[in-house]
Design an enzyme around this catalytic site. Structure first.
Site, PDB file in Angstrom:
ATOM      1  N   LYS A   1      11.450  74.814  26.793  1.00 34.40           N
ATOM      2  CA  LYS A   1      10.986  75.238  25.461  1.00 34.40           C
ATOM      3  C   LYS A   1      10.446  74.002  24.744  1.00 34.40           C
ATOM      4  CE  LYS A   1      14.702  77.413  23.668  1.00 34.40           C
ATOM      5  NZ  LYS A   1      15.530  78.352  22.867  1.00 34.40           N
TER       6      LYS A   1
ATOM      7  N   LYS B   1      27.814  75.590  32.036  1.00 31.51           N
ATOM      8  CA  LYS B   1      27.960  76.604  33.063  1.00 31.51           C
ATOM      9  C   LYS B   1      26.605  77.254  33.367  1.00 31.51           C
ATOM     10  CE  LYS B   1      32.172  77.926  30.685  1.00 31.51           C
ATOM     11  NZ  LYS B   1      32.737  78.979  29.824  1.00 31.51           N
ATOM     12  N   GLY B   2      25.631  76.944  32.539  1.00 25.12           N
ATOM     13  CA  GLY B   2      24.342  77.640  32.623  1.00 25.12           C
ATOM     14  C   GLY B   2      23.591  77.454  33.925  1.00 25.12           C
TER      15      GLY B   2
ATOM     16  N   ASP C   1      15.703  72.378  25.554  1.00 26.64           N
ATOM     17  CA  ASP C   1      15.280  72.790  24.212  1.00 26.64           C
ATOM     18  C   ASP C   1      14.981  71.531  23.385  1.00 26.64           C
ATOM     19  OD1 ASP C   1      14.812  74.233  21.913  1.00 26.64           O
ATOM     20  OD2 ASP C   1      16.909  74.684  21.515  1.00 26.64           O
TER      21      ASP C   1
ATOM     22  N   PHE D   1      15.295  82.583  21.483  1.00 30.55           N
ATOM     23  CA  PHE D   1      16.637  82.446  22.060  1.00 30.55           C
ATOM     24  C   PHE D   1      16.781  83.446  23.192  1.00 30.55           C
ATOM     25  CE2 PHE D   1      21.183  83.222  22.437  1.00 30.55           C
ATOM     26  CZ  PHE D   1      21.633  81.911  22.550  1.00 30.55           C
TER      27      PHE D   1
ATOM     28  N   GLU E   1      19.328  72.075  35.470  1.00 32.21           N
ATOM     29  CA  GLU E   1      19.622  72.608  34.132  1.00 32.21           C
ATOM     30  C   GLU E   1      18.972  73.982  33.979  1.00 32.21           C
ATOM     31  OE1 GLU E   1      21.435  72.821  31.705  1.00 32.21           O
ATOM     32  OE2 GLU E   1      20.933  71.455  30.084  1.00 32.21           O
ATOM     33  N   ASP E   2      19.560  74.820  33.136  1.00 28.69           N
ATOM     34  CA  ASP E   2      18.992  76.146  32.901  1.00 28.69           C
ATOM     35  C   ASP E   2      17.785  76.096  31.972  1.00 28.69           C
ATOM     36  OD1 ASP E   2      20.536  75.402  30.713  1.00 28.69           O
ATOM     37  OD2 ASP E   2      21.796  77.196  30.716  1.00 28.69           O
TER      38      ASP E   2
ATOM     39  N   ASP F   1      23.922  82.084  28.006  1.00 26.06           N
ATOM     40  CA  ASP F   1      24.873  82.979  27.328  1.00 26.06           C
ATOM     41  C   ASP F   1      24.568  83.161  25.844  1.00 26.06           C
ATOM     42  OD1 ASP F   1      25.698  80.264  26.613  1.00 26.06           O
ATOM     43  OD2 ASP F   1      27.450  81.229  25.723  1.00 26.06           O
TER      44      ASP F   1
HETATM   45  P1  5GP Z   1      19.145  70.696  24.303  1.00 23.34           P
HETATM   46  O1  5GP Z   1      17.901  70.543  25.132  1.00 23.34           O
HETATM   47  O2  5GP Z   1      18.845  71.346  22.983  1.00 23.34           O
HETATM   48  O3  5GP Z   1      19.944  69.447  24.156  1.00 23.34           O
HETATM   49  O4  5GP Z   1      20.176  71.634  24.994  1.00 23.34           O
HETATM   50  C1  5GP Z   1      19.939  72.498  26.018  1.00 23.34           C
HETATM   51  C2  5GP Z   1      21.126  73.438  26.042  1.00 23.34           C
HETATM   52  O5  5GP Z   1      21.108  74.261  24.856  1.00 23.34           O
HETATM   53  C3  5GP Z   1      21.040  74.385  27.220  1.00 23.34           C
HETATM   54  O6  5GP Z   1      21.720  73.893  28.331  1.00 23.34           O
HETATM   55  C4  5GP Z   1      21.680  75.639  26.655  1.00 23.34           C
HETATM   56  O7  5GP Z   1      23.066  75.572  26.834  1.00 23.34           O
HETATM   57  C5  5GP Z   1      21.378  75.590  25.162  1.00 23.34           C
HETATM   58  N1  5GP Z   1      20.204  76.418  24.838  1.00 23.34           N
HETATM   59  C6  5GP Z   1      18.985  75.975  24.414  1.00 23.34           C
HETATM   60  N2  5GP Z   1      18.146  77.005  24.226  1.00 23.34           N
HETATM   61  C7  5GP Z   1      18.827  78.133  24.548  1.00 23.34           C
HETATM   62  C8  5GP Z   1      18.493  79.531  24.579  1.00 23.34           C
HETATM   63  O8  5GP Z   1      17.378  79.993  24.283  1.00 23.34           O
HETATM   64  N3  5GP Z   1      19.484  80.379  24.973  1.00 23.34           N
HETATM   65  C9  5GP Z   1      20.728  79.962  25.327  1.00 23.34           C
HETATM   66  N4  5GP Z   1      21.597  80.895  25.685  1.00 23.34           N
HETATM   67  N5  5GP Z   1      21.086  78.654  25.310  1.00 23.34           N
HETATM   68  C10 5GP Z   1      20.129  77.748  24.929  1.00 23.34           C
END
Ligand code: 5GP
Length: 180
Positions: free
Chosen positions: A131, A43-44, A103, A152, A99-100, A159
């Site tokens: 990040k 939902k981000g 990470d 974070f 994407e929001d 969220d």
């Molecule tokens: P990844 O890149 O680790 O596979 O996943 C990315 C997802 O992890 C994002 O869409 C989000 O939902 C969650 N995420 C990663 N870092 C953060 C953060 O700093 N804050 C929040 N609220 N969600 C995060």
């Protein structure tokens, strides 16, 4: 909500400017492509995608997917559960995933592979936040709004326990919220 924020790291004004910049760049890069699909990951993505698309001056289709990543545990890396799949065929289409935040990179790496496996002509990623220090696998989004440290963050779609998504900026949560 605001009292729970330790520090605002991306302001409303910065977000607006980033959406304008990214929208212009995407408009230029996709001007010769036929109706690319802007694919939001729920939902981000919601506030970012709705702002960004206003600055993409091209005919685009808008679609969504809801995916949940399983990091570690007994699952192999990059194992994702599709809670809601895209509603159209991606075969021979140009896809821009919206994407929001990126990470570890695992979610997007898996979704990109899936879409390519389904025959997408091209798959690129636009993310508001990156990040890079959090990466567990190599992944470089083509379009990045702003790079942030390994903290974070919440707000503007992001969220903590399903809250704070409706803040108009991106901020760091106060520790007392986690320790409640
Ligand atoms: P990844 O890149 O680790 O596979 O996943 C990315 C997802 O992890 C994002 O869409 C989000 O939902 C969650 N995420 C990663 N870092 C953060 C953060 O700093 N804050 C929040 N609220 N969600 C995060």
């Amino acid at each position: 909500m605001k009292k729970d924020i330790k520090e605002v790291i991306v302001t409303e004004k910065q977000i607006k400017d980033l959406c304008v910049k990214l929208g212009k760049q995407i408009t230029l890069d996709y001007k010769d492509k036929e109706n690319p699909i802007l694919l939001g990951l729920l939902k981000g993505c919601i506030p970012f995608m709705s702002d960004l698309m206003k600055y993409i001056d091209l005919p685009v289709e808008v679609e969504f997917m809801d995916v949940k990543s399983y990091h570690g545990g007994i699952s192999s890396s990059g194992d994702i559960k599709i809670r809601m799949d895209i509603n159209t065929s991606v075969y021979n289409r140009d896809i821009i995933i919206c994407e929001d935040i990126v990470d570890t990179g695992k979610t997007l790496d898996t979704v990109v592979r899936l879409l390519k496996h389904r025959g997408a002509r091209s798959v690129e990623v636009v993310t508001l936040l990156d990040k890079p220090e959090g990466r567990l696998i190599p992944f470089t989004p083509k379009y990045i709004g702003i790079t942030i440290p390994k903290v974070f963050v919440v707000g503007y779609g992001l969220d903590y326990n399903e809250l704070y998504r409706n803040l108009p900026y991106v901020g760091i949560l106060k520790e007392r919220v986690y320790s409640k």
